[in-house]
Design a protein around this motif. Sequence first.
Motif, mmCIF file in Angstrom:
data_model
loop_
_atom_site.group_PDB
_atom_site.id
_atom_site.type_symbol
_atom_site.label_atom_id
_atom_site.label_comp_id
_atom_site.label_asym_id
_atom_site.label_seq_id
_atom_site.Cartn_x
_atom_site.Cartn_y
_atom_site.Cartn_z
ATOM 1 N N VAL A 1 0.665 -0.923 0.256
ATOM 2 C CA VAL A 1 -0.283 -0.212 0.531
ATOM 3 C C VAL A 1 1.083 1.526 0.041
ATOM 4 O O VAL A 1 0.478 2.486 -0.666
ATOM 5 C CB VAL A 1 -0.896 -0.340 1.064
ATOM 6 N N VAL A 2 2.070 1.168 1.015
ATOM 7 C CA VAL A 2 3.038 2.454 1.071
ATOM 8 C C VAL A 2 3.357 2.759 -0.184
ATOM 9 O O VAL A 2 3.793 3.321 -0.772
ATOM 10 C CB VAL A 2 4.091 2.584 2.727
ATOM 11 N N TYR A 3 4.430 1.268 -0.789
ATOM 12 C CA TYR A 3 4.693 1.435 -1.928
ATOM 13 C C TYR A 3 4.011 1.925 -3.602
ATOM 14 O O TYR A 3 4.471 2.641 -4.103
ATOM 15 C CB TYR A 3 5.142 0.083 -2.514
ATOM 16 N N ASP A 4 2.669 1.370 -3.628
ATOM 17 C CA ASP A 4 1.902 2.201 -4.279
ATOM 18 C C ASP A 4 1.652 3.595 -4.829
ATOM 19 O O ASP A 4 1.697 4.032 -5.548
ATOM 20 C CB ASP A 4 0.760 1.110 -4.004
ATOM 21 N N ARG A 5 1.445 3.595 -3.383
ATOM 22 C CA ARG A 5 1.238 5.720 -3.058
ATOM 23 C C ARG A 5 2.954 6.110 -4.050
ATOM 24 O O ARG A 5 2.406 7.413 -4.416
ATOM 25 C CB ARG A 5 0.754 5.607 -1.892
ATOM 26 N N ILE A 6 3.542 5.624 -3.325
ATOM 27 C CA ILE A 6 5.588 6.123 -3.622
ATOM 28 C C ILE A 6 5.231 5.928 -4.691
ATOM 29 O O ILE A 6 5.773 7.193 -5.242
ATOM 30 C CB ILE A 6 5.985 5.525 -2.457
ATOM 31 N N ARG A 7 5.096 5.353 -5.515
ATOM 32 C CA ARG A 7 5.055 4.608 -6.822
ATOM 33 C C ARG A 7 4.801 5.934 -7.982
ATOM 34 O O ARG A 7 4.965 6.741 -8.945
ATOM 35 C CB ARG A 7 4.638 3.519 -7.281
ATOM 36 N N GLU A 8 2.505 6.482 -6.945
ATOM 37 C CA GLU A 8 2.263 7.136 -7.820
ATOM 38 C C GLU A 8 2.863 8.693 -7.080
ATOM 39 O O GLU A 8 3.003 9.661 -8.514
ATOM 40 C CB GLU A 8 0.898 7.320 -7.443
ATOM 41 N N MET A 9 3.291 9.050 -6.731
ATOM 42 C CA MET A 9 4.113 10.597 -6.713
ATOM 43 C C MET A 9 5.293 10.550 -6.893
ATOM 44 O O MET A 9 5.609 11.866 -7.332
ATOM 45 C CB MET A 9 4.188 10.257 -4.746
ATOM 46 N N LEU A 10 6.321 9.242 -7.364
ATOM 47 C CA LEU A 10 6.973 9.832 -8.145
ATOM 48 C C LEU A 10 7.265 10.080 -9.267
ATOM 49 O O LEU A 10 7.903 11.126 -9.616
ATOM 50 C CB LEU A 10 8.016 8.522 -7.983
#
Length: 316
Positions: free
Chosen positions: A210-219
Amino acid sequence: MRLLRYIPDDTKFGFMQYRRISFPLSAVLSVLTIVLFFAVGMNFGIDFRGGTLIEMQARNGVADPGSIRQTAGGLGFGDVEVQTFGGPDEVLMRFGLQGDSEQAQQSLVSAVRGAFEADYEFRRVEVVGPRVSGELVQSGTLGVVVAVLGVLIYLWFRFEWQFAVGAVIATLHDLVLTIGFFSITQLEFNMTSIAAILTIVGYSLNDTVVVYDRIREMLRKYKRLSLPDIIDIAINSTLSRTIMTATTTFLALLALAVFGGAVIESFSLAMIFGVVMGTYSSIFIAAPVLIYLGAKVGGEGEAGEKTQASAPQAAP
């Protein structure tokens, strides 16, 4: 209709500034866990040691552990562990392995029944031979290894290699500290404990994804911000979900630990510890690992801790 939010939308907590504390702390705890494992060991249950476990309940009155221990010791099957179990009329006996055959274990059960059946009701009898206990050790270890490899392969295809390595590091961190929890508390480590470890792997992985998916989106969205600032934005945006999920899971497991009895005690207590560690590792281990592995900002290689002039600083 406005959704209920426990964390304000404009929260800007600087999680990444604490990575210089969380990494050394986790490293020290992991090393201490390994030392503790070899120095103290774990309280392996009958599933792994082999032997016979018998649960009895007094037909009338209160069980007498002292008298039971004396009678059981006189049967000639070696040392026996006797302890009260549940109520004052319940007692639990553990016998070690009786030779290399299953028949020897069954002979023990027959002798114990003959000695105690008049005064006690036999509620549970578990017999595990040496061959079965060895197979259970191999199967349990193999299950954990396969689960971790599955995490690595899944995340490698789902994200990038930095995310896969970060998730595996966070997962191994949780597993090592959970083993340390069993060593310190000396809770019985049995097959339900293996189930708890595999469940912790799933929970930790879910929180990390969940955290990684949001990080990828923000990247992809913030191409001019530094990687630590982007990770802080991503974690703050998922903070409400993380806290609610961890809290509800913790309350359910707390109920199991209090009312579930001794049979699932090791499972529920290990899961409580695992939920806390899984939440911690997804924020303070899995996320900052991306900084040191050089995850790419906007897919253009702008990675690292370089701070752009336009990058807003996350407020502590």
